[in-house]
Design a protein around this motif. Structure first.
Motif, short mmCIF file in Angstrom:
data_model
loop_
_atom_site.label_atom_id
_atom_site.label_comp_id
_atom_site.label_asym_id
_atom_site.label_seq_id
_atom_site.Cartn_x
_atom_site.Cartn_y
_atom_site.Cartn_z
N THR A 152 33.77 25.30 72.65
CA THR A 152 34.83 25.02 73.62
C THR A 152 34.30 24.09 74.71
N SER A 153 35.09 23.07 75.03
CA SER A 153 34.67 22.06 76.00
C SER A 153 35.51 22.18 77.26
N THR A 154 34.88 21.95 78.40
CA THR A 154 35.58 21.91 79.68
C THR A 154 35.80 20.49 80.17
N ALA A 155 35.27 19.53 79.44
CA ALA A 155 35.42 18.12 79.83
C ALA A 155 36.80 17.63 79.41
N GLU A 189 40.35 20.66 72.25
CA GLU A 189 39.60 21.25 73.37
C GLU A 189 38.21 21.69 72.95
N ARG A 190 37.70 21.13 71.88
CA ARG A 190 36.39 21.53 71.37
C ARG A 190 35.48 20.32 71.21
N ASP A 191 34.21 20.51 71.57
CA ASP A 191 33.17 19.54 71.21
C ASP A 191 32.81 19.74 69.74
N PRO A 233 36.63 15.75 74.98
CA PRO A 233 35.60 16.47 74.21
C PRO A 233 34.68 15.50 73.48
#
Length: 451
Positions: free
Chosen positions: A313-316, A348-350, A319
């Motif tokens: 899961t990415s917060t950027a 929403e995922r790297d 992604p």
């Protein structure tokens, strides 16, 4: 004969101009436009042909006059089509430090060990430097002769004096012809040197192995005519972070161009790897999520490769998409197919995708394995340890058969794999639904075919 105005012509493609320019207007190469005298063509008189040289039917040509001889390096012979043909001109290209000189020094050592006389002309190193490398790799032989020379006439004179059975020139871009005023490595110099050495090979029957430099984009430096003049063009490549090296033939007048030789760089030199099947698989005994095995084709050789994927899961806001060993644009397309056709939320995922062992995959036959590795990582569902996935994915999510699928399946069977997931699953959605039901017992799911 009337005198005409001088013109300027590109030595690379033949484009002509009325005045000199620094860049060719046709092939866009710099420094290739040269002044030439445009003269009227004279009528060519027919030459008298002796009876021994009159053209004969092709069915009467005796091929036993040019038998191949093996270099003693099986992987290199595989690429050449079985060995070196007398009178052949072979160009070996590759990036700096990949191992071209080491490989050809080993070829020279094996040829000298078998009783042949070899002349190694180094235009980049001194004889002492070549001797040090030969000591390290165990290539010292009494019938291996060394010279350090950049002048073409001197090399031709050494050939006449030594009378070798094999000539190696390292490299063709650093040798120059004194009759040509251009700098060494320029298009006209490379053309003159390659033409002279190729003509030497044809007239004397001495095989000539040439080392060729490459440009920053990976193409062979110098004019394109260099590749037209020689009989065989091989390319030596590999990742500097790993010891594995591949030799491919991009042109071969005496054999196929879809063969590949596998080598490994060691502290004692270069060693051939006749069976690289286990080099691109992880050593984990228990399957883990995000990992899928496929069988890739390198030339005519089927090689099993493990593809690993990691999704977090990415917060950027954007992604990350990081790939290693696979085509980034292909992975981006597969992510779009997974999100549209399967319903995976990847925005929403790297996503990280990599191959084991530094193997580079560019063919579409590994699409299904990449997609399943990503799905396995997202859903945290490991695939069975004895499963391989082979297939190409369309934008509609359809699984299409990969080229030479029977060869891939045969190689997987030889290595002990029990099940294959391929185009029999028809659609990616069905394949994804299948792997969610898989366990180590592999309960006969639809779309998984047993050997």
């Amino acid at each position: 004969m009337p005198k005409t105005d001088a013109r300027f012509r590109c030595s690379e493609c033949g484009w002509q101009a009325a005045k000199w320019v620094g860049r060719c207007g046709e092939c866009q190469q710099w420094g290739t436009v040269e002044e030439v005298g445009a003269q009227a063509a004279e009528r060519v008189k027919a030459a008298s042909i002796p009876a021994s040289r009159i053209a004969r039917p092709i069915t009467e040509i005796d091929v036993s006059d040019a038998p191949r001889w093996a270099t003693g390096i099986g992987e290199f012979d595989r690429v050449l089509g079985g060995g070196i043909v007398p009178g052949a001109a072979v160009l070996c290209s590759g990036e700096p430090g990949v191992g071209k000189s080491t490989l050809l020094l080993e070829v020279a050592s094996r040829a000298a060990q078998s009783g042949r006389k070899v002349l190694y002309a180094s235009a980049e190193e001194s004889v002492a430097q070549v001797r040090l490398r030969a000591e390290r790799t165990g290539a010292l032989q009494d019938r291996l002769f060394l010279i350090a020379e950049t002048d073409l006439a001197q090399i031709m004179g050494q050939v006449a004096a030594v009378e070798p059975d094999l000539l190696i020139v390292d490299s063709v871009q650093t040798v120059s012809n004194a009759d040509n005023d251009a700098i060494a490595g320029g298009p006209s110099q490379v053309r003159d040197v390659a033409n002279a050495l190729t003509r030497l090979a044809k007239t004397t029957g001495i095989p000539v192995l040439l080392v060729g430099h490459v440009t920053k984009d990976g193409t062979i430096a110098g004019p394109r005519v260099l590749e037209h003049l020689v009989d065989v063009v091989t390319h030596f490549d590999g990742d500097r972070q790993t010891a594995l090296r591949f030799v491919r033939a991009t042109k071969n007048r005496f054999g196929p161009t879809d063969e590949i030789g596998c080598f490994e760089m060691t502290g004692e030199g270069i060693a051939e790897v006749p069976d690289p099947s286990g080099l691109f698989l992880s050593r984990q005994t228990a399957p883990d999520s995000g990992s899928c095995v496929t069988v890739a084709l390198e030339g005519r050789r089927a090689i099993p490769v493990e593809i690993q994927a990691l999704t977090v899961t990415s917060t950027a806001p954007n992604p990350r998409r990081v790939v290693n060993g696979v085509d980034s644009s292909r992975v981006a397309m597969l992510l779009a197919v997974l999100e549209k056709r399967v319903g995976l939320k990847l925005g929403e995922r790297d996503v990280y995708v990599s191959t084991v062992g530094g193997m580079r995959l560019r063919e579409p036959g590994v699409d299904l394995a990449i997609a399943l590795a990503i799905v396995s990582s997202v859903r945290d569902v490991p695939l069975p340890a004895r499963l391989v996935a082979v297939g190409e994915l369309s934008l509609a999510g359809e699984i299409r058969p990969a080229s030479a699928s029977s060869k891939r399946v045969a190689e997987a069977r030889r290595l002990g794999y029990e099940h294959v997931l391929d185009d029999s699953a028809v659609h990616l959605r069905g394949a994804v639904e299948t792997i969610t039901l898989l366990s180590d017992a592999l309960r006969e799911p639809v779309g998984v075919r047993e050997f």
